[in-house]
Motif scaffolding. Structure first.
Motif, PDB file in Angstrom:
ATOM      1  N   HIS A  13     -21.936   1.358  16.173  1.00 25.12           N
ATOM      2  CA  HIS A  13     -20.753   0.802  15.980  1.00 25.12           C
ATOM      3  C   HIS A  13     -19.539   1.323  17.058  1.00 25.12           C
ATOM      4  O   HIS A  13     -18.947   2.379  17.037  1.00 25.12           O
ATOM      5  N   HIS A  15     -16.452  -0.541  20.085  1.00 17.44           N
ATOM      6  CA  HIS A  15     -15.892  -1.426  20.427  1.00 17.44           C
ATOM      7  C   HIS A  15     -15.391  -1.371  21.971  1.00 17.44           C
ATOM      8  O   HIS A  15     -14.854  -0.485  22.437  1.00 17.44           O
ATOM      9  N   LYS A 100     -21.616  -8.839  11.657  1.00 17.56           N
ATOM     10  CA  LYS A 100     -20.472  -7.874  11.036  1.00 17.56           C
ATOM     11  C   LYS A 100     -19.503  -8.882  10.354  1.00 17.56           C
ATOM     12  O   LYS A 100     -19.145  -9.916  10.872  1.00 17.56           O
ATOM     13  N   HIS A 158     -18.054   2.593   8.362  1.00 15.71           N
ATOM     14  CA  HIS A 158     -16.933   3.664   8.118  1.00 15.71           C
ATOM     15  C   HIS A 158     -16.373   3.856   6.662  1.00 15.71           C
ATOM     16  O   HIS A 158     -15.338   3.501   6.349  1.00 15.71           O
ATOM     17  N   ASP A 222     -17.316   4.552  15.693  1.00 15.12           N
ATOM     18  CA  ASP A 222     -16.137   3.374  15.443  1.00 15.12           C
ATOM     19  C   ASP A 222     -15.450   3.417  16.967  1.00 15.12           C
ATOM     20  O   ASP A 222     -13.964   3.284  16.693  1.00 15.12           O
TER      21      ASP A 222
HETATM   22 ZN    ZN Z   1     -15.193  -0.836  14.239  1.00 14.43          ZN
END
Ligand code: ZN
Ligand code: DOR
Length: 337
Positions: A13, A15, A100, A158, A222
């Motif tokens: 996970h 970005h 997702k 999360h 994340d």
């Molecule tokens: Zn995320």
């Protein structure tokens, strides 16, 4: 210094903002941050400015990653509920590891709030590859129910609240194929703006206990690189960079709680590899000394965002060597790639 060898860690996970917001991060800087943090395989999320909702957007990411990435990277496809006809092409692509769905508000504004649309997305993803959800509270209850109805594998991203841990525990007890991840910031950070919002003390304790007892299966960073300027605005961007601090934070917690480091290997390698069917990475490993303290940020950052919410913290086990597919890409703590 007694170095211990670990497998290259997996973060399912992150970005990396490429394409679209490469002033924050790109595939090169994001994967360098990964190596610096001990990760050799990442899965990138779809909420770019041009989201990964079409085969064309996916191809563009694959092209850019091939050109720039310095470790392995896979992708999660995304949906706004109007691209269901592209799902087969997406799940058939070996570089795609899941779908997702954003059921709550976060960066990018791709939330699907209508339960009927969420239902249609879950129904249409007729694949053994997991559906990952950003689903808080009642949205999580909905996703669990629909994933069960359609026999889908579900990964809860999360997890941040005790009530959500309880739902996941119940779903697991019912025999459902469900996994869950927790972020270091939901476990260890007290201030900052993210989605989901940070957990209170009681929630944090439940999250930690759930990680220990296996209700939560893995740790996901994340990694959400935003510039300092974007974070300092009166309405800050959501999220924090995490690739370079996840391992050190877990090693610090291991010391404090008396966990064996093998648990960290479970959370950052064995479980993500199994749930997301991550391919083997031959001749790939990292070396670090779990007992050696270091100060976050003392040698700067590899992430283009250039900061960490854990700046100045004393953590353990800074990565010293990384061998990636037979090549020494970090030597004595310095990236050579
Ligand atoms: Zn995320
Ligand atoms: O805080 C967050 N930031 N949570 C998310 O789910 C998305 C992420 C981002 O892309 O910035």
């Amino acid at each position: 210094m007694a170095l211990t060898r670990f497998p290259g860690f997996i973060d399912i996970h992150v970005h990396l903002r490429d394409p679209g917001q490469t002033h924050k991060e790109d595939f090169r800087t994001g994967t360098r941050a990964a190596l610096a943090g001990g990760f050799t395989f990442l899965c990138d999320m779809p909420n770019n400015t041009t989201p990964t909702f079409t085969p064309e957007a996916l191809q563009e990411k694959l092209r850019l990653a091939k050109e720039k990435a310095v470790c392995d990277i896979g992708f999660h496809y995304g949906t706004d509920g109007t691209n269901l006809s592209t799902f087969t092409a997406a799940w058939s692509n070996p570089h795609v590891f899941g779908l997702k769905i954003y059921c709550n508000q976060t960066t990018g504004g791709y939330q699907i709030a209508d339960p009927a649309v969420i239902d249609a997305c879950i129904a249409a993803w007729d694949s053994h590859k997991p559906i990952l959800v950003h689903a808080e509270g009642e949205m999580l209850a909905l996703c669990i129910e629909r994933a069960k109805k359609y026999g889908r594998r579900l990964h809860v991203c999360h997890v941040s609240r005790a009530s959500e841990v309880a739902m996941i525990r119940k779903a697991k007890e019912s025999g459902m194929s469900v996994s869950a991840g927790v972020t270091p910031h939901h476990l260890f950070l007290d201030t900052g703006v993210m989605k989901p919002g940070l957990s209170g003390i009681e929630d944090k304790k439940v999250l930690l206990d759930a990680l220990i007892d296996g209700t939560i299966d893995l740790v996901e960073s994340d990694h959400a690189p935003h510039t300092r300027e974007e974070k300092d605005r009166s309405t800050p961007s959501y999220g924090v960079p995490g690739l370079e601090t996840t391992v050190g934070l877990l090693l610090k917690a291991a010391k404090e709680h008396g966990w064996k480091t093998v648990r960290i290997v479970d959370w950052l390698y064995t479980q993500p590899k199994e749930f997301f069917q991550i391919p083997d990475q031959p001749d790939t490993f990292v070396e670090l000394d779990p007992d050696a303290p270091y100060i976050v940020g003392a040698n700067g950052y590899q992430t283009k965002s250039g900061w960490s919410p854990f700046d100045g913290w004393e953590l353990y086990g800074q990565v010293r060597h990384v061998i990636y597919r037979g090549r020494e890409v970090m030597k004595e703590g310095v990236l050579t790639i």
